[in-house]
Design a protein around this motif. Sequence first.
Motif, PDB file in Angstrom:
ATOM      1  N   ILE A  78       0.868  -1.165   0.000  1.00 35.45           N
ATOM      2  CA  ILE A  78       0.000   0.000   0.000  1.00 35.45           C
ATOM      3  C   ILE A  78       0.911   1.222   0.000  1.00 35.45           C
ATOM      4  O   ILE A  78       1.602   1.494   0.993  1.00 35.45           O
ATOM      5  CB  ILE A  78      -0.925   0.034   1.230  1.00 35.45           C
ATOM      6  N   GLY A  79       0.936   1.944  -1.098  1.00 31.81           N
ATOM      7  CA  GLY A  79       1.833   3.077  -1.185  1.00 31.81           C
ATOM      8  C   GLY A  79       3.277   2.616  -1.277  1.00 31.81           C
ATOM      9  O   GLY A  79       3.587   1.539  -1.777  1.00 31.81           O
ATOM     10  N   GLU A  80       4.157   3.435  -0.753  1.00 39.24           N
ATOM     11  CA  GLU A  80       5.581   3.167  -0.894  1.00 39.24           C
ATOM     12  C   GLU A  80       6.158   2.271   0.193  1.00 39.24           C
ATOM     13  O   GLU A  80       7.171   1.612  -0.004  1.00 39.24           O
ATOM     14  CB  GLU A  80       6.353   4.496  -0.904  1.00 39.24           C
ATOM     15  N   ASP A  81       5.528   2.264   1.364  1.00 39.04           N
ATOM     16  CA  ASP A  81       6.218   1.655   2.499  1.00 39.04           C
ATOM     17  C   ASP A  81       5.390   0.702   3.334  1.00 39.04           C
ATOM     18  O   ASP A  81       5.833   0.268   4.393  1.00 39.04           O
ATOM     19  CB  ASP A  81       6.761   2.763   3.414  1.00 39.04           C
ATOM     20  N   LYS A  82       4.178   0.347   2.892  1.00 39.68           N
ATOM     21  CA  LYS A  82       3.336  -0.530   3.691  1.00 39.68           C
ATOM     22  C   LYS A  82       3.032  -1.814   2.927  1.00 39.68           C
ATOM     23  O   LYS A  82       2.424  -1.792   1.859  1.00 39.68           O
ATOM     24  CB  LYS A  82       2.009   0.149   4.053  1.00 39.68           C
ATOM     25  N   GLN A  83       3.449  -2.937   3.505  1.00 37.50           N
ATOM     26  CA  GLN A  83       3.123  -4.236   2.925  1.00 37.50           C
ATOM     27  C   GLN A  83       1.960  -4.837   3.695  1.00 37.50           C
ATOM     28  O   GLN A  83       2.029  -5.045   4.903  1.00 37.50           O
ATOM     29  CB  GLN A  83       4.324  -5.180   3.000  1.00 37.50           C
ATOM     30  N   SER A 109     -10.242 -11.258  10.653  1.00 38.80           N
ATOM     31  CA  SER A 109     -10.415  -9.958  11.298  1.00 38.80           C
ATOM     32  C   SER A 109     -10.632  -8.857  10.274  1.00 38.80           C
ATOM     33  O   SER A 109     -10.139  -8.919   9.141  1.00 38.80           O
ATOM     34  CB  SER A 109      -9.180  -9.633  12.150  1.00 38.80           C
ATOM     35  N   ASP A 110     -11.363  -7.802  10.686  1.00 35.88           N
ATOM     36  CA  ASP A 110     -11.534  -6.617   9.853  1.00 35.88           C
ATOM     37  C   ASP A 110     -10.388  -5.626  10.043  1.00 35.88           C
ATOM     38  O   ASP A 110     -10.320  -4.615   9.334  1.00 35.88           O
ATOM     39  CB  ASP A 110     -12.856  -5.916  10.183  1.00 35.88           C
ATOM     40  N   ARG A 111      -9.528  -5.883  11.022  1.00 38.74           N
ATOM     41  CA  ARG A 111      -8.395  -4.980  11.196  1.00 38.74           C
ATOM     42  C   ARG A 111      -7.401  -5.165  10.049  1.00 38.74           C
ATOM     43  O   ARG A 111      -7.318  -6.220   9.446  1.00 38.74           O
ATOM     44  CB  ARG A 111      -7.678  -5.264  12.524  1.00 38.74           C
ATOM     45  N   LYS A 112      -6.634  -4.106   9.791  1.00 33.67           N
ATOM     46  CA  LYS A 112      -5.614  -4.160   8.750  1.00 33.67           C
ATOM     47  C   LYS A 112      -4.237  -4.149   9.411  1.00 33.67           C
ATOM     48  O   LYS A 112      -3.983  -3.362  10.320  1.00 33.67           O
ATOM     49  CB  LYS A 112      -5.732  -2.973   7.794  1.00 33.67           C
ATOM     50  N   TYR A 113      -3.371  -5.013   8.925  1.00 32.43           N
ATOM     51  CA  TYR A 113      -2.008  -5.101   9.444  1.00 32.43           C
ATOM     52  C   TYR A 113      -1.030  -4.882   8.290  1.00 32.43           C
ATOM     53  O   TYR A 113      -1.164  -5.481   7.219  1.00 32.43           O
ATOM     54  CB  TYR A 113      -1.758  -6.463  10.082  1.00 32.43           C
ATOM     55  N   TYR A 114      -0.044  -4.005   8.525  1.00 29.81           N
ATOM     56  CA  TYR A 114       0.931  -3.670   7.504  1.00 29.81           C
ATOM     57  C   TYR A 114       2.337  -3.826   8.068  1.00 29.81           C
ATOM     58  O   TYR A 114       2.612  -3.453   9.206  1.00 29.81           O
ATOM     59  CB  TYR A 114       0.761  -2.220   7.038  1.00 29.81           C
ATOM     60  N   LYS A 139      10.725   0.932  10.448  1.00 28.00           N
ATOM     61  CA  LYS A 139      10.774   2.001  11.435  1.00 28.00           C
ATOM     62  C   LYS A 139      12.145   1.957  12.091  1.00 28.00           C
ATOM     63  O   LYS A 139      12.518   0.937  12.696  1.00 28.00           O
ATOM     64  CB  LYS A 139       9.679   1.794  12.488  1.00 28.00           C
ATOM     65  N   ASP A 140      12.901   3.038  11.924  1.00 32.90           N
ATOM     66  CA  ASP A 140      14.254   3.105  12.474  1.00 32.90           C
ATOM     67  C   ASP A 140      15.105   1.923  11.997  1.00 32.90           C
ATOM     68  O   ASP A 140      15.886   1.339  12.759  1.00 32.90           O
ATOM     69  CB  ASP A 140      14.217   3.133  14.010  1.00 32.90           C
ATOM     70  N   GLY A 141      14.912   1.574  10.742  1.00 28.23           N
ATOM     71  CA  GLY A 141      15.698   0.501  10.147  1.00 28.23           C
ATOM     72  C   GLY A 141      15.275  -0.900  10.524  1.00 28.23           C
ATOM     73  O   GLY A 141      15.916  -1.869  10.121  1.00 28.23           O
ATOM     74  N   ARG A 142      14.192  -1.022  11.292  1.00 26.55           N
ATOM     75  CA  ARG A 142      13.713  -2.340  11.714  1.00 26.55           C
ATOM     76  C   ARG A 142      12.299  -2.586  11.206  1.00 26.55           C
ATOM     77  O   ARG A 142      11.516  -1.653  11.006  1.00 26.55           O
ATOM     78  CB  ARG A 142      13.735  -2.456  13.239  1.00 26.55           C
ATOM     79  N   SER A 143      11.990  -3.866  11.032  1.00 25.62           N
ATOM     80  CA  SER A 143      10.648  -4.233  10.590  1.00 25.62           C
ATOM     81  C   SER A 143       9.674  -4.142  11.757  1.00 25.62           C
ATOM     82  O   SER A 143       9.950  -4.650  12.851  1.00 25.62           O
ATOM     83  CB  SER A 143      10.652  -5.658  10.020  1.00 25.62           C
ATOM     84  N   ARG A 144       8.546  -3.488  11.532  1.00 23.42           N
ATOM     85  CA  ARG A 144       7.501  -3.362  12.536  1.00 23.42           C
ATOM     86  C   ARG A 144       6.155  -3.668  11.877  1.00 23.42           C
ATOM     87  O   ARG A 144       6.022  -3.665  10.655  1.00 23.42           O
ATOM     88  CB  ARG A 144       7.471  -1.941  13.120  1.00 23.42           C
ATOM     89  N   VAL A 145       5.144  -3.921  12.697  1.00 25.97           N
ATOM     90  CA  VAL A 145       3.791  -4.123  12.192  1.00 25.97           C
ATOM     91  C   VAL A 145       2.921  -2.961  12.638  1.00 25.97           C
ATOM     92  O   VAL A 145       2.861  -2.632  13.828  1.00 25.97           O
ATOM     93  CB  VAL A 145       3.194  -5.462  12.680  1.00 25.97           C
ATOM     94  N   PHE A 146       2.275  -2.334  11.663  1.00 18.99           N
ATOM     95  CA  PHE A 146       1.364  -1.229  11.934  1.00 18.99           C
ATOM     96  C   PHE A 146      -0.064  -1.773  11.892  1.00 18.99           C
ATOM     97  O   PHE A 146      -0.490  -2.341  10.882  1.00 18.99           O
ATOM     98  CB  PHE A 146       1.542  -0.134  10.885  1.00 18.99           C
TER      99      PHE A 146
END
Length: 677
Positions: free
Chosen positions: A366-371, A378-383, A387-394
């Motif tokens: 999604i866009g440039e930086d969200k996979q 679930s209806d929630r979205k996880y990307y 962040k600071d050079g590390r992989s995170r989940v939004f």
Amino acid sequence: MNSINVFILAAGLGERLRPITNHIPKPLIPILGKPCIEYVLERVSALPVNKIGINLHYKKDMIEEWVKKYFDNRNNPPSPPFAKGGVTPLAPLSRGESNPPLEKGDKGGFSYKKIVFFPEEQILGTGGALKNAEDFLREGTFLVHNSDIFTEIDLTKLLEYHRSSNNLVTLAVHDYPKFNSVIVDENGFLKTVETGLKPVSTDYKRCAFTGIAVYEPDFLKFLPPGKSSVVDSWLKAVSESRKIGTLNIDKGGDEPRSYWSDIGTPDAYAAAVFWELRSLGETIFIHSSIETCAGAEIQGNVVIGNGCNVTALQATSLLRNCIILPETNVGASHATPLQKESLFENCIIGPEFMIDLNEREIVPFIGEDKQLIGTGGSDRKYYRIKKDGRSRVFMQCREDDPDYERHIEYTKFFLGHSVPVPYLYEADNEKKSALLEDAGDISLYSWLKCPRDPADIEDIYRQVLDIISLIHTEVTDDVSSCAMLKNRTFDYDHFRWETDYFIKRFVEDVRNISIGNRTALDMELHDLAMKADTAPKVIIHRDFQSQNIMVMKGPKLRLIDYQGARMGPAAYDIASMLWDPYYRFEDNMRCRLLDYYLERMADYYKGRFDADAFNRALILCRLQRHMQALGAYGFLSVVKGKKYFRKHIPEALRVLREDVEYVRDVCPELYGLIVDL
């Protein structure tokens, strides 16, 4: 509806897919163990088809033999030939010659005797191929489908639209910017075809041809002899005022667009494979011929084809976003240097070659930086983000998500008691979002897809039971420090909600069964709920099953989707995990694991733990949980459109039928309903 002939274009060289197509023609390239052309045959065979024509050129013997075997073994279709010289060729057919009927496998319906091959000595192009089959196609309306198209386009809708339109040709089109070369007017009629993306008149618009079209036989007169492009003949027909119409297959409103890929490049092929994987609710596919793939860590989307050897992979190896093509040795001592690398990421691995892939082309960004990640209900979205050079989940929740605040508070509470849940870095209560530890892509459910030593499976389940034992004991003892959880109880009302959910969403919506004596059934369900509610209450996850345990490297486990946690019977969590429809245990292992949990509880509570009372509650909770799961599968598949949950229904129904035997005498209405489902 009158029958039609179908023509499948399968002669191409597949040059953009080399070196894959050095070993196998593009129509036979596998998508989760099935050649692309098999998906096409399945889809067109659902139409009112008279015969199917297939043009052949490159590696025609391999395609011809595979098609023969496919119709000869409809109940056990052959895997695509690969890397071992293909298959024994059939005697070549003359142009347009029908195949003889088979002695077996032809039990009515569409069969091999209705296939007509059209071999080409020289490739004739998309127009020349149709001209070469003119006698076959002149019989009436016909549909043309490229063999390398992987799509969910509704062919019946296309055919019906064409027949109601009075078009000479109807092209299935969609909006695909890099392929938008078809120019149509405001009514969808073809005006011209041009490459490039220069602006067109405001009265016109651009779209892309999908490689699927319906024709009237009168179109054949616009085709010249010999090699030609069908596009030139479209334009010739338009110049003579014939109607070349289009049907835009992009769905409107809130419906997702119909998936389409031409698998013409390695990236497009991998994207189609991974899309099909996600559409089935999966992250990995391991062919049934694979004896083990336990030597390496798996993350992302991974496909391992038939006949592969991955036994030489070491525990330090990583497979991430990889497709391993059939008959490939990965990491073996005799492998090429490029296959000895410990990191296989974003690639296609084949016999003696590896193709690097563009991650942004093969998995959804999604866009440039969200996979976009996750395949659950679930209806929630996880990307996945950096962040600071590390992989995170939004995590992004809806504005009205009632569980967002609970998720944040429970996370803090569990982390404070050493429960292995993803670490919380940030939370924005106003935007209903949070930044979490990246727990990877592989759930316990997916981890179990890889054939493993039973001892390793039992060991990881003991680790899982350690987590829930901690929650049921030490964490429960301090529940007063989390008022939001302490005051949330899984009680009689919730048990009855679950069984009503089962009746509505599964019995009625999926099985289409009307309850005869609903009053008597409700009384039995009332008694079950009352008895289950008497069990001692501890903190329970409430959806404690293998898809909610993430397996990281080590393996290191993370518990997810716990925002529904409540105070309830401990037996409900054990029923959810050890009688999980996502994984069928060998019975002795299940018994050993149950004993392990009971020992943990007895050690903690000393003489205060009543194992007999727990086992009585376990029977009730198993019934409740099985009904809840079936209700959820019905809701998710029928209401939410996530049809891949239907594949779990048989196992959930099997364990429910087994367990209802325990209450056969006291719940005759429920017993009768369940055994007849």
